[in-house]
Design a protein around this motif. Structure first.
Motif, PDB file in Angstrom:
ATOM      1  N   HIS A 156       0.848  -1.197   0.000  1.00  0.00           N
ATOM      2  CA  HIS A 156       0.000   0.000   0.000  1.00  0.00           C
ATOM      3  C   HIS A 156       0.881   1.244   0.000  1.00  0.00           C
ATOM      4  O   HIS A 156       2.081   1.174   0.290  1.00  0.00           O
ATOM      5  N   LEU A 157       0.268   2.397  -0.314  1.00  0.00           N
ATOM      6  CA  LEU A 157       1.002   3.652  -0.416  1.00  0.00           C
ATOM      7  C   LEU A 157       0.531   4.697   0.597  1.00  0.00           C
ATOM      8  O   LEU A 157       1.168   5.738   0.740  1.00  0.00           O
ATOM      9  N   ASP A 158      -0.577   4.440   1.278  1.00  0.00           N
ATOM     10  CA  ASP A 158      -1.059   5.394   2.273  1.00  0.00           C
ATOM     11  C   ASP A 158      -0.307   5.215   3.589  1.00  0.00           C
ATOM     12  O   ASP A 158       0.464   4.262   3.756  1.00  0.00           O
ATOM     13  N   SER A 159      -0.519   6.130   4.519  1.00  0.00           N
ATOM     14  CA  SER A 159       0.223   6.094   5.791  1.00  0.00           C
ATOM     15  C   SER A 159      -0.695   6.393   6.964  1.00  0.00           C
ATOM     16  O   SER A 159      -1.809   6.894   6.802  1.00  0.00           O
ATOM     17  N   VAL A 160      -0.197   6.107   8.163  1.00  0.00           N
ATOM     18  CA  VAL A 160      -0.821   6.601   9.383  1.00  0.00           C
ATOM     19  C   VAL A 160      -0.411   8.061   9.562  1.00  0.00           C
ATOM     20  O   VAL A 160       0.511   8.534   8.891  1.00  0.00           O
ATOM     21  N   ALA A 192      -1.439  -2.016  -5.325  1.00  0.00           N
ATOM     22  CA  ALA A 192      -1.335  -0.941  -4.334  1.00  0.00           C
ATOM     23  C   ALA A 192      -2.745  -0.757  -3.773  1.00  0.00           C
ATOM     24  O   ALA A 192      -3.612  -0.172  -4.437  1.00  0.00           O
ATOM     25  N   PHE A 193      -2.965  -1.278  -2.571  1.00  0.00           N
ATOM     26  CA  PHE A 193      -4.307  -1.311  -2.011  1.00  0.00           C
ATOM     27  C   PHE A 193      -4.658  -0.001  -1.321  1.00  0.00           C
ATOM     28  O   PHE A 193      -3.811   0.644  -0.688  1.00  0.00           O
ATOM     29  N   ALA A 194      -5.920   0.385  -1.428  1.00  0.00           N
ATOM     30  CA  ALA A 194      -6.398   1.667  -0.913  1.00  0.00           C
ATOM     31  C   ALA A 194      -6.730   1.592   0.570  1.00  0.00           C
ATOM     32  O   ALA A 194      -7.252   0.588   1.050  1.00  0.00           O
ATOM     33  N   GLU A 195      -6.430   2.671   1.289  1.00  0.00           N
ATOM     34  CA  GLU A 195      -6.839   2.844   2.686  1.00  0.00           C
ATOM     35  C   GLU A 195      -6.452   1.654   3.559  1.00  0.00           C
ATOM     36  O   GLU A 195      -7.211   1.163   4.378  1.00  0.00           O
ATOM     37  N   GLU A 196      -5.210   1.179   3.388  1.00  0.00           N
ATOM     38  CA  GLU A 196      -4.761   0.049   4.194  1.00  0.00           C
ATOM     39  C   GLU A 196      -4.675   0.430   5.671  1.00  0.00           C
ATOM     40  O   GLU A 196      -5.026  -0.376   6.547  1.00  0.00           O
TER      41      GLU A 196
END
Length: 395
Positions: free
Chosen positions: A73-77, A114-118
């Motif tokens: 994934h590409l999102d972060s905390v 690349a999965f969304a909102e992991e």
């Protein structure tokens, strides 16, 4: 590739990352993904849930043959590190580069996801993209999820070209994937070798506590007349640590919203989020029940109310034994270890064989700016992933 991603969404003061799904930094990461895929002549696909895929179909391969998927994934905390998620995506592109340089010709397609909102940092449910794809969450519930500004998932998805009426399981896409192998930086200090393989993901979940009291003036309201939800909330935070110690689990209260949030005002309400994880389901459930009981006792003592809602829960995930052993064998017998962190591979495990390859984290820190992996270990991870893809996609 790594250097090109590093500045995106990074706070120059803290060094932490803020790449929430469908915000400007995460959209920039998505554009980066598409550019890297097209540079390699990979076939790009975005599914109905906002997940991205890039497929390598070597000439002569029947596209109907089930492929091998890798990625992350590409999102972060909020304030996260650079490695959690993006390392798996960058390594996937690099592994395909290695296979091509070595003139490997796969017998089945190889894909990068690349999965969304992991992380669930925007809409509150972790691994939302893979949950929707696999059918692990009701689409109606997903449409109604809201972010910190009160905007719904349906509204934001529509603004980004996703039809909210069509989100949910995609059996056609799932039917094209034979297995999924996710590379990820290890999020602890258990791994002492450069790479390892996951055995399982421990049970974990998120719960929301809503405390309601009475807002009032901080200077003119007598202590005896107050209905202060912060006091019940404080008892709940302390109870989380106590219950976790009793049940040999972990429990964290890392997010809280206080209304109205004034220094000179008694709050009218407090919303707090609990994360709890442990070796077995019963221990986690018992931890949450004990925290809830303490919160109710605290609420009753101070004239406030408390409501509890489970936002997400994942039972223990034991990765497919045959695939795990095959990956370990291909890598020459690397260490096998469980993890307390959730991943898309854990969600997809209900629909296909999945496995995880870990890269050593010398600090043991994750979800923070100091998250780290040595370059040599990252390169060892790329080599390991290329070896696994070669083994799974050839012959």
């Amino acid at each position: 590739m790594w250097a090109s991603l590093l500045p995106v969404g990074r706070d120059p003061e803290s060094g932490g990352y803020r790449r929430f799904v469908w915000t400007a930094p995460e959209l920039e990461c998505r554009a980066w993904f598409l550019d890297e895929a097209r540079r390699r002549d990979l076939e790009v696909e975005r599914d109905r849930n906002g997940n991205l895929f890039a497929w390598w179909y070597p000439e002569g391969i029947d596209p109907s043959v089930k492929g091998v998927l890798t990625g992350s994934h590409l999102d972060s905390v909020p304030g996260g590190g650079a490695f959690d998620g993006p390392l798996g995506v960058v390594s996937a592109f690099a592994a395909i580069d290695l296979l091509r340089e070595r003139r490997v010709r796969p017998d089945r397609p190889i894909g990068i996801g690349a999965f969304a909102e992991e992380e669930g940092a925007r809409f509150g449910v972790a691994c939302l993209g893979s949950r929707l794809l696999s059918g692990a969450i009701d689409p109606g519930r997903a449409r109604g999820l809201t972010d910190g500004d009160g905007r719904s998932f349906a509204e934001v998805a529509a603004e980004n070209g996703i039809d909210p009426d069509t989100i949910g399981p995609d059996e056609e896409l799932l039917g094209r994937i034979g297995c999924y192998v996710e590379l990820h930086v290890e999020q602890g200090r258990a791994l002492t070798d450069p790479v390892g393989v996951a055995s399982s993901i421990v049970p974990h979940g998120r719960w929301r506590f809503d405390f309601a009291g009475e807002g009032n003036h901080a200077g003119t309201t007598r202590l005896a007349d107050r209905r202060d939800p912060m006091l019940a909330f404080a008892r709940m935070v302390l109870a989380a640590r106590e219950a976790a110690e009793r049940n040999e689990t972990v429990a964290t209260v890392g997010k809280v919203h206080v209304t109205p949030g004034g220094v000179n005002a008694i709050p009218s309400s407090v919303a707090a989020w609990l994360d709890s994880r442990g070796p077995v389901d019963d221990a986690v459930r018992r931890t949450v029940a004990e925290i809830h009981e303490a919160a109710r006792a605290g609420a009753g003592a101070h004239g406030v109310t408390v409501d509890l809602a489970e936002e997400s829960y994942t039972e223990v995930v034991d990765f497919n034994l045959d695939l795990r052993d095959r990956v370990v064998k291909a890598l020459g017998g690397v260490p096998v270890l469980p993890t307390g962190a959730g991943h898309d591979a854990g969600i997809l495990a209900s629909r296909m064989p999945t496995a995880m390859v870990f890269v050593r984290n010398p600090t043991g820190v994750s979800h923070a700016p100091s998250e780290f992996a040595e370059e040599d270990d990252c390169l060892a991870g790329v080599e390991a992933l290329a070896t696994v893809l070669n083994d799974l996609a050839c012959g």
